[in-house]
Design a protein around this motif. Structure first.
Motif, PDB file in Angstrom:
ATOM      1  N   GLN A   1     -24.142  77.712 -75.745  1.00 53.45           N
ATOM      2  CA  GLN A   1     -23.692  77.675 -77.135  1.00 53.45           C
ATOM      3  C   GLN A   1     -24.857  77.859 -78.100  1.00 53.45           C
ATOM      4  N   ASN A   2     -26.050  77.489 -77.662  1.00 52.34           N
ATOM      5  CA  ASN A   2     -27.245  77.639 -78.504  1.00 52.34           C
ATOM      6  C   ASN A   2     -28.032  78.904 -78.170  1.00 52.34           C
ATOM      7  N   ASP A   3     -27.390  79.831 -77.430  1.00 51.53           N
ATOM      8  CA  ASP A   3     -27.995  81.136 -77.092  1.00 51.53           C
ATOM      9  C   ASP A   3     -29.361  80.984 -76.427  1.00 51.53           C
ATOM     10  N   MET A   4     -29.474  80.043 -75.497  1.00 49.00           N
ATOM     11  CA  MET A   4     -30.751  79.799 -74.829  1.00 49.00           C
ATOM     12  C   MET A   4     -30.660  80.022 -73.311  1.00 49.00           C
ATOM     13  N   TRP A   5     -29.602  80.703 -72.873  1.00 53.78           N
ATOM     14  CA  TRP A   5     -29.426  80.885 -71.437  1.00 53.78           C
ATOM     15  C   TRP A   5     -30.529  81.743 -70.815  1.00 53.78           C
ATOM     16  N   ASN A   6     -31.019  82.744 -71.559  1.00 56.99           N
ATOM     17  CA  ASN A   6     -32.102  83.585 -71.028  1.00 56.99           C
ATOM     18  C   ASN A   6     -33.369  82.779 -70.773  1.00 56.99           C
ATOM     19  N   LYS A   7     -33.564  81.711 -71.539  1.00 52.29           N
ATOM     20  CA  LYS A   7     -34.719  80.847 -71.294  1.00 52.29           C
ATOM     21  C   LYS A   7     -34.584  80.139 -69.943  1.00 52.29           C
ATOM     22  N   VAL A   8     -33.353  79.754 -69.603  1.00 54.49           N
ATOM     23  CA  VAL A   8     -33.125  79.139 -68.292  1.00 54.49           C
ATOM     24  C   VAL A   8     -33.442  80.143 -67.187  1.00 54.49           C
ATOM     25  N   ARG A   9     -32.974  81.370 -67.335  1.00 55.73           N
ATOM     26  CA  ARG A   9     -33.217  82.407 -66.328  1.00 55.73           C
ATOM     27  C   ARG A   9     -34.714  82.637 -66.126  1.00 55.73           C
ATOM     28  N   LYS A  10     -35.452  82.723 -67.224  1.00 55.38           N
ATOM     29  CA  LYS A  10     -36.894  82.968 -67.129  1.00 55.38           C
ATOM     30  C   LYS A  10     -37.613  81.781 -66.497  1.00 55.38           C
ATOM     31  N   LEU A  11     -37.236  80.572 -66.898  1.00 54.91           N
ATOM     32  CA  LEU A  11     -37.898  79.379 -66.368  1.00 54.91           C
ATOM     33  C   LEU A  11     -37.572  79.185 -64.892  1.00 54.91           C
ATOM     34  N   TYR A  12     -36.329  79.429 -64.524  1.00 57.36           N
ATOM     35  CA  TYR A  12     -35.928  79.295 -63.117  1.00 57.36           C
ATOM     36  C   TYR A  12     -36.719  80.264 -62.237  1.00 57.36           C
ATOM     37  N   LEU A  13     -36.869  81.514 -62.677  1.00 62.82           N
ATOM     38  CA  LEU A  13     -37.623  82.497 -61.903  1.00 62.82           C
ATOM     39  C   LEU A  13     -39.095  82.089 -61.812  1.00 62.82           C
ATOM     40  N   TYR A  14     -39.637  81.580 -62.911  1.00 64.54           N
ATOM     41  CA  TYR A  14     -41.022  81.107 -62.901  1.00 64.54           C
ATOM     42  C   TYR A  14     -41.193  79.960 -61.905  1.00 64.54           C
ATOM     43  N   LYS A  15     -40.251  79.020 -61.898  1.00 63.42           N
ATOM     44  CA  LYS A  15     -40.334  77.892 -60.969  1.00 63.42           C
ATOM     45  C   LYS A  15     -40.232  78.356 -59.518  1.00 63.42           C
ATOM     46  N   LYS A  16     -39.371  79.343 -59.251  1.00 66.35           N
ATOM     47  CA  LYS A  16     -39.247  79.878 -57.892  1.00 66.35           C
ATOM     48  C   LYS A  16     -40.563  80.496 -57.437  1.00 66.35           C
ATOM     49  N   ASN A  17     -41.234  81.175 -58.345  1.00 67.25           N
ATOM     50  CA  ASN A  17     -42.458  81.881 -57.983  1.00 67.25           C
ATOM     51  C   ASN A  17     -43.681  80.977 -57.890  1.00 67.25           C
ATOM     52  N   THR A  18     -43.623  79.811 -58.514  1.00 66.37           N
ATOM     53  CA  THR A  18     -44.783  78.917 -58.500  1.00 66.37           C
ATOM     54  C   THR A  18     -44.552  77.666 -57.660  1.00 66.37           C
ATOM     55  N   ASN A  19     -43.364  77.509 -57.116  1.00 64.37           N
ATOM     56  CA  ASN A  19     -43.068  76.322 -56.320  1.00 64.37           C
ATOM     57  C   ASN A  19     -43.867  76.324 -55.013  1.00 64.37           C
TER      58      ASN A  19
END
Length: 209
Positions: free
Chosen positions: A169-187
């Motif tokens: 609702q706050n148009d922030m879903w792309n931030k979740v996508r970017k952060l999730y991918l970053y976490k996958k790559n740095t985990n």
């Protein structure tokens, strides 16, 4: 540093359709015993399937087999063994390796020449229920040590879903996508699974609202 990237819907579609066909055959084979609905969950339901092209593991899908009341007369070990046995018969003929895990049954398409898992599907057997206004879900858990099976409560996903709704609702879903991918790559924690990284990403973005 890993090199995960998102898989497009067009790339994922034929693989998803292959698993849909396997599960349809499974439903037809077991229809005289009990019935169930299939539901794709996790990354495939959110269009967030990832894979690392530099590793020998391809992308995967997650599916719940939601038992109907027709299964009530069966014990969990009966349900599990019938589903596992039927999957072995159906999926192995299509080139899949069928693996029994604690929470899921995994179908793996392995490229023996390249020693690579091209793609896979984790299948959980679940039962949805409502009790005193509370909606819950149980899954059949396999106890490897004792060779036993039991219905086990799943953690409630509803709080996370509420967060996702507000994030969208706050148009922030792309931030979740970017952060999730970053976490996958740095985990660096091999015990931390994708579902945990996704939950972390959702909660961190939600806290920014």
């Amino acid at each position: 540093m890993k090199h995960y990237e998102y898989v497009s819907k067009n790339v994922a579609r034929p693989y998803r359709e292959e698993f849909e066909q396997i599960i349809s055959e499974l439903q037809n084979r077991l229809r005289s015993e009990f019935t169930f609905q299939r539901r794709f969950i996790g990354s495939s339901s959110r269009n967030m399937i990832t894979f690392d092209p530099k590793t020998n593991k391809g992308f995967d899908f997650d599916v719940n087999l939601e038992m109907n009341e027709t299964s009530d007369e069966y014990e969990p070990d009966d349900i599990y063994r019938m589903i596992f046995g039927a999957l072995q018969s159906i999926a192995s003929k299509k080139g899949f390796k069928v693996v029994q895990g604690t929470r899921v049954i995994t179908l793996k398409k392995v490229n023996m020449v390249k020693s690579k898992i091209e793609y896979s599907c984790d299948i959980a057997i679940v039962y949805n229920y409502e009790e005193d206004g509370y909606c819950g879900q149980q899954y059949i858990r396999f106890n490897k040590k004792h060779g036993s099976y039991a219905w086990t409560d799943q953690p409630s996903p509803f709080l996370l879903e509420d967060m996702v709704d507000e994030i969208r609702q706050n148009d922030m879903w792309n931030k979740v996508r970017k952060l999730y991918l970053y976490k996958k790559n740095t985990n660096m924690d091999s015990h931390k699974k994708s579902r945990s990284l996704y939950a972390e990403a959702v909660k961190e973005i939600y806290d920014l609202i």
